[in-house]
Scaffold this active site. Structure first.
Site, PDB file in Angstrom:
ATOM      1  N   TRP A 100      31.785  34.201  54.172  1.00 57.49           N
ATOM      2  CA  TRP A 100      32.580  32.988  54.424  1.00 57.49           C
ATOM      3  C   TRP A 100      33.790  33.255  55.308  1.00 57.49           C
ATOM      4  O   TRP A 100      34.166  32.424  56.122  1.00 57.49           O
ATOM      5  CB  TRP A 100      32.978  32.323  53.102  1.00 57.49           C
ATOM      6  CG  TRP A 100      31.751  31.924  52.338  1.00 57.49           C
ATOM      7  CD1 TRP A 100      31.317  32.412  51.140  1.00 57.49           C
ATOM      8  CD2 TRP A 100      30.758  30.980  52.762  1.00 57.49           C
ATOM      9  NE1 TRP A 100      30.124  31.826  50.797  1.00 57.49           N
ATOM     10  CE2 TRP A 100      29.757  30.940  51.764  1.00 57.49           C
ATOM     11  CE3 TRP A 100      30.603  30.156  53.888  1.00 57.49           C
ATOM     12  CZ2 TRP A 100      28.633  30.122  51.858  1.00 57.49           C
ATOM     13  CZ3 TRP A 100      29.482  29.331  53.979  1.00 57.49           C
ATOM     14  CH2 TRP A 100      28.514  29.319  52.977  1.00 57.49           C
ATOM     15  N   ASP A 167      40.635  30.071  51.271  1.00 54.71           N
ATOM     16  CA  ASP A 167      39.364  29.429  50.924  1.00 54.71           C
ATOM     17  C   ASP A 167      39.116  29.753  49.457  1.00 54.71           C
ATOM     18  O   ASP A 167      38.849  30.894  49.100  1.00 54.71           O
ATOM     19  CB  ASP A 167      38.241  29.990  51.807  1.00 54.71           C
ATOM     20  CG  ASP A 167      36.867  29.430  51.433  1.00 54.71           C
ATOM     21  OD1 ASP A 167      36.776  28.657  50.459  1.00 54.71           O
ATOM     22  OD2 ASP A 167      35.884  29.780  52.133  1.00 54.71           O
ATOM     23  N   LYS A 191      31.378  23.681  43.499  1.00 56.03           N
ATOM     24  CA  LYS A 191      31.191  24.853  42.650  1.00 56.03           C
ATOM     25  C   LYS A 191      31.930  24.741  41.321  1.00 56.03           C
ATOM     26  O   LYS A 191      31.377  25.035  40.290  1.00 56.03           O
ATOM     27  CB  LYS A 191      31.607  26.115  43.401  1.00 56.03           C
ATOM     28  CG  LYS A 191      30.501  26.504  44.375  1.00 56.03           C
ATOM     29  CD  LYS A 191      30.983  27.123  45.630  1.00 56.03           C
ATOM     30  CE  LYS A 191      29.816  27.259  46.608  1.00 56.03           C
ATOM     31  NZ  LYS A 191      30.262  27.428  47.974  1.00 56.03           N
TER      32      LYS A 191
END
Ligand SMILES: *Cc1c(COP(=O)(O)O)cnc(C)c1O
Length: 358
Positions: A100, A167, A191
């Protein structure tokens, strides 16, 4: 029958949240319409929208110096929005700890940002969090706190003079956070916070005024959405409704300190099985850097047994345990909605599987 859900995302929501949504699905609080069927400009929806924002503030204990935004485009759009807004033409510093962050770096470079990768664990298959030292002259400093695929997680936030950009897609709302260095914290809801379709951005107010270039499109400016209270365009109303219910569920659980204790106990339950398996299971992450949310591991004897593990687990009502293709093996994602009891079912299954196949 509902199965135990160990998927990496989207994944299981608390059953009580789903039950409440089901009960109000066709008639929300006597409106005679579903929440998804009413105007986003009306009072009924606004209560949900601002209710979700204030619960997020309450959970993290954040004050007036931050704004909470609800945007679309997932975490991926933030890879571009962050440079568009926070870059000032100098240096943007990134710590590369997995897929990511690699994607965020690639996107920033594509846009012409001068990216400096100050730390990376790429050469060791991202199996740990490298030491991160940010300089004191960056426009912003970027990390990903929990690496969903490789199963590593920062245990403390690195210090940064520049606004720290995080993030937090896969460890959002899993523990309390110290906001002192944080300029922007973001993640998709799917999530730990709700369904897919909405991303949550917590941004320090002074940063809202920043924009890199004059030609940054209106829609891609944080200021546009902050000024409009995230109602600039039609928001994903049903996703935000479910986010609101999930935040209430978290508050009812005792908030982030309580959920953190539960998450630590859950993770220990699985890591103990790995560590006591006499090498049958091998964790991907170095011990000191293990994620509390995503546990990536392999079976020493190889892929055939890993495939059998995933299939047998499914037959025992456990979903989503197949590892990401980059690591292979098995990944157990144990987000907030997974209970200690759920985790113990997996732990018992793992012990039994090792006994039979070891
Ligand atoms: C899942 C994930 C993403 C991607 O999220 P999208 O909402 O699909 O864009 C980004 N970062 C992390 C850490 C993730 O876990």
């Amino acid at each position: 029958m509902r199965k135990i859900n160990f998927s990496a995302g989207p994944t299981g929501l608390p059953l009580s949240v789903l039950e409440q949504a089901k009960a109000e699905f066709t008639d929300f609080h006597g409106e005679g319409a579903s929440i998804m069927e009413v105007s986003h400009r009306g009072k009924t929806y606004e209560e949900v929208h601002f209710g979700a924002m204030s619960k997020i503030r309450e959970l993290y204990g954040i004050g007036d110096e931050y704004e909470v935004l609800f945007l679309q485009g997932g975490a991926h759009l933030q890879f571009a929005m962050i440079p568009f807004n926070l870059y000032k033409g100098g240096i943007a510093e990134y710590a590369n700890t997995g897929v990511w962050t690699s994607k965020a770096i690639k996107e920033a470079r594509l846009m012409g940002v001068n990216v400096s990768v100050v730390a990376s664990s790429e050469s060791e298959k991202f199996n740990h969090i490298p030491e991160v030292n940010f300089s004191n002259n960056a426009d912003y400093a970027y990390i990903c706190t929990n690496n969903t695929i490789y199963g590593t997680q920062y245990k403390t936030l690195p210090h940064s003079f520049a606004p720290l950009v995080i993030d937090a897609s896969s460890d959002f709302f899993s523990e309390p956070l110290d906001f002192s260095d944080i300029g922007l914290l973001y993640g998709g809801a799917q999530k730990n916070a709700g369904p897919s379709g909405v991303s949550i951005i917590i941004i320090r107010k002074d940063l809202i005024e920043r924009v890199w270039r004059n030609d940054v499109p209106t829609f891609l400016r944080y200021k546009t959405h902050a000024d409009a209270k995230s109602l600039y365009n039609t928001p994903p109303t049903f996703a935000i409704y479910l986010l609101n219910l999930t935040m209430q569920w978290l508050i009812d659980q005792g908030g982030l300190s309580a959920i953190k204790e539960r998450n630590l106990a859950k993770a220990k339950t699985i890591y103990d099985v790995i560590d006591n398996s006499n090498g049958f299971y091998i964790g991907h992450a170095q011990k000191a850097h293990r994620s509390v949310m995503n546990i990536s591991y392999n079976i020493a004897s190889g892929e055939a047994l890993e495939a059998k593990f995933v299939a047998d687990a499914l037959a025992h009502n456990m979903l989503g345990l197949r590892g990401h293709r980059l690591v292979g093996g098995i990944r157990a994602s144990i987000y907030n909605a997974v209970s200690q009891n759920d985790v113990e079912v997996l732990a018992d299954f793992m012990k039994e599987f090792a006994r039979k196949n070891g």
